[in-house]
Design an enzyme around this catalytic site. Structure first.
Site, short mmCIF file in Angstrom:
data_model
loop_
_atom_site.label_atom_id
_atom_site.label_comp_id
_atom_site.label_asym_id
_atom_site.label_seq_id
_atom_site.Cartn_x
_atom_site.Cartn_y
_atom_site.Cartn_z
CB THR A 185 -3.75 10.67 61.64
OG1 THR A 185 -3.90 12.05 61.15
CG2 THR A 185 -2.53 9.90 61.24
CE LYS A 441 5.04 20.98 83.44
NZ LYS A 441 5.77 21.77 82.73
#
Ligand code: AMP
Length: 545
Positions: A185, A441
């Site tokens: 990855t 957020k």
């Protein structure tokens, strides 16, 4: 009590034997550095794989040892896939676009015995050669006439290596859980981590991939495989194609060249093509500019990053092509979900259909998925609740290579945490709203950066867009939109921001927009949000005072 059926192991070599007998004359067509259009059949591909398997044995590679490839999608890479794994060695595909230090780290961590390298990647390998610790030699994927000058001591030519080998080879039988392939990855932090696939996981994944409501391969298909074979087994397409005998077309190093892709589609009568969104942007831009058409293409599969709705609309409205978006990861082989229309969805207007296609798709048998809250409690499939996406199944990772018992990627109940945040609607359609680390957020509520990016790239003057959360004194965090405009385009801030009106909730609208010449990217072509956050570390919103 055990059933009384044969426990024949699921092995990659069984695909070679089957396809060789059943589809000997189906074609494999590819572009390579030394040939603009190479064409041969499955029969020839598998005969050459057997020659290669004999050559690998002579080189002294033992079962379980890793053989690296640094190559684009072409017939020689196809032969390597089958010969290395089929003979019980591990085919370690390496992305040539990784940072050179990462390539060096990966080759040494995997303990690659030999490297099979595309001609065009030789300068990289030449430069890195002194850093490789155990590589015994390099095989250049070309013929004798095109061999480069090189300082590498044990340099071999692929065509010469296999030329005098026998095309008879008895594929060994072994446990289906034996390792077959390795892919690292490319995280933006820390060292890359290896995902080690098995014969069993690869075959089950190939079966599922070919199903009608998944990639939907039939023997009548001609599949253009643009998704790189160095990235998660080319989505398993080299294996799914061999199951049904689909014709395979590979663009070699030309995977981002709209003109070459369109030409391949037309000369080879491609019916289905697969690739990441950036490829489709390049192709659509070429088709728009040239006025060319690609009438044989019926379906396009897209994944690896969120597919903007504008791509889905353009394919449908201008070319009559259906886009199937899928989601997956290196850790999931990669197939996790893919979009399909279910009969229970009822009559869908075009708009409703596009909205659904822009999501990441439905579950595929073999992958269980769920979304969970901070306490690991499952959340409802109501299309509203956001949570961490977790998966499990026979082609999902259980440990990273050589990090066993160091870095356990599973939770206590055996689910793999994907690092993605998602919703799942009552039809089972999953939508990625963010990477866990990219979530914005605002005043305690989540805003999806992906949704905002999709809206931004729908603007005709925007070529690429990324949204990151930046500090805001009132809301803690607010979205900042960073865009790259098409050549010579101008777009006042107010117009860009007004574009969001009516398309997202008012409080999701970015607080500011910055135009840049280019966005930072990772080696797999995704926007590097970490890099972008660093670039805008000192940024302050105009309304922050
Ligand atoms: P990789 O292991 O490099 O293939 O990256 C996997 C990650 O890519 C996933 O965890 C997602 O964050 C992202 N990804 C893959 N497919 C999609 C998709 N269709 N939409 C949005 N993100 C995706």
């Amino acid at each position: 009590m055990h059933g009384l059926m044969m426990d024949t192991p699921l092995l990659i070599s069984s695909l070679i034997r089957f396809a060789d007998l059943n589809y000997p004359d189906r074609e494999i067509v590819s572009v390579t550095a030394d040939n603009p259009l190479h064409r041969y059949t499955y029969r020839e591909a598998f005969a050459r794989s057997r020659k290669l398997a004999n050559a690998l044995r002579k080189l002294g590679v033992e079962p379980g040892e890793r053989v690296g490839t640094l190559a684009w999608n072409d017939y020689r890479h196809f032969e390597l896939y089958y010969a290395i794994s089929g003979s019980g060695m591990v085919c370690h595909t390496i992305n040539p676009r990784l940072y050179p230090e990462q390539v060096s780290y990966i080759v040494n961590h995997a303990e690659d015995q030999y490297l099979f390298v595309d001609l065009l990647v030789m300068p990289l390998v030449e430069a890195l050669w002194p850093t490789f610790k155990g590589v015994k030699g390099v095989v250049v994927l070309t013929n004798e006439a095109s061999m480069p000058d090189s300082q590498i001591p044990n340099l071999m030519c692929y065509e010469t290596l296999i030329a005098d080998e026998s095309d008879e080879f008895d594929w060994p039988e072994f446990d289906e859980n034996t390792a077959s392939a390795l892919c690292y990855t490319s995280g933006t932090t820390g060292n890359p981590k290896g995902v080690l696939y098995s014969h069993r996981s690869t075959l089950l994944h190939a079966f599922a991939g070919g199903l009608p409501d998944v990639l939907g391969f039939s023997g009548h298909d001609t599949a253009l495989m643009i998704v790189p074979m160095f990235h998660v087994n080319g989505w398993g397409i080299p294996f799914s194609s061999a199951i049904v005998g689909a014709k395979v077309v590979m663009p070699g190093p030309k995977m981002a060249d709209g003109e070459v892709l369109a030409a391949l589609m037309n000369t080879e009568q491609v019916t289905v093509a697969s690739g990441v969104p950036t490829i489709w942007l390049a192709l659509l831009a070429y088709l728009e500019a040239s006025g060319e058409k690609i009438p044989s293409v019926q379906r396009v599969s897209v994944g690896g990053a969120a597919c903007p709705r504008s791509i889905i609309e353009a394919f449908d409205q201008k070319h009559g092509i259906t886009v199937h978006q899928g989601w997956g990861m290196t850790e999931t082989s990669p197939l996790g979900t893919i979009f399909k229309v279910k009969p229970t969805m009822g009559e869908l207007t075009k708009d409703e259909l596009y909205d659904l296609q822009a999501k990441q798709g439905c579950g595929v048998f073999g992958i269980e998925m769920r979304i969970t809250d901070e306490n690991n409690e499952p959340l409802p499939w109501d299309g509203e609740a956001f949570g961490t996406l977790k998966v499990r199944g026979p082609w999902v990772i259980k440990d990273y290579f050589k990090l066993e018992s160091v870095d356990n990627p599973l939770d206590e109940e055996g689910w793999f945490d994907t690092g993605d945040v998602a919703t799942i609607d009552p039809h089972g359609v999953m939508q990625i709203t963010d990477r866990t680390k990219d979530v914005i957020k605002s005043g305690g509520e989540w805003i999806s950066s992906i949704d905002l990016e999709n809206v931004a790239v729908g603007h005709p003057k925007v070529a690429e867009a990324a949204v990151i959360g930046r500090y805001h004194p009132k809301w803690t965090e607010r979205p900042l939109l960073v865009v790259v405009l098409h050549e010579n385009a101008e777009l006042p801030k107010a117009d860009m921001l007004a574009w969001f009106d009516g398309k997202v909730a008012t409080w999701w609208k970015p607080n500011d927009v910055v135009v840049v010449d280019e966005l930072p990217h990772t080696a797999t072509g995704k926007v590097n949000k970490l890099g972008l956050r660093e670039q805008f570390a000192d940024y302050a919103f105009p309304d922050a005072d």
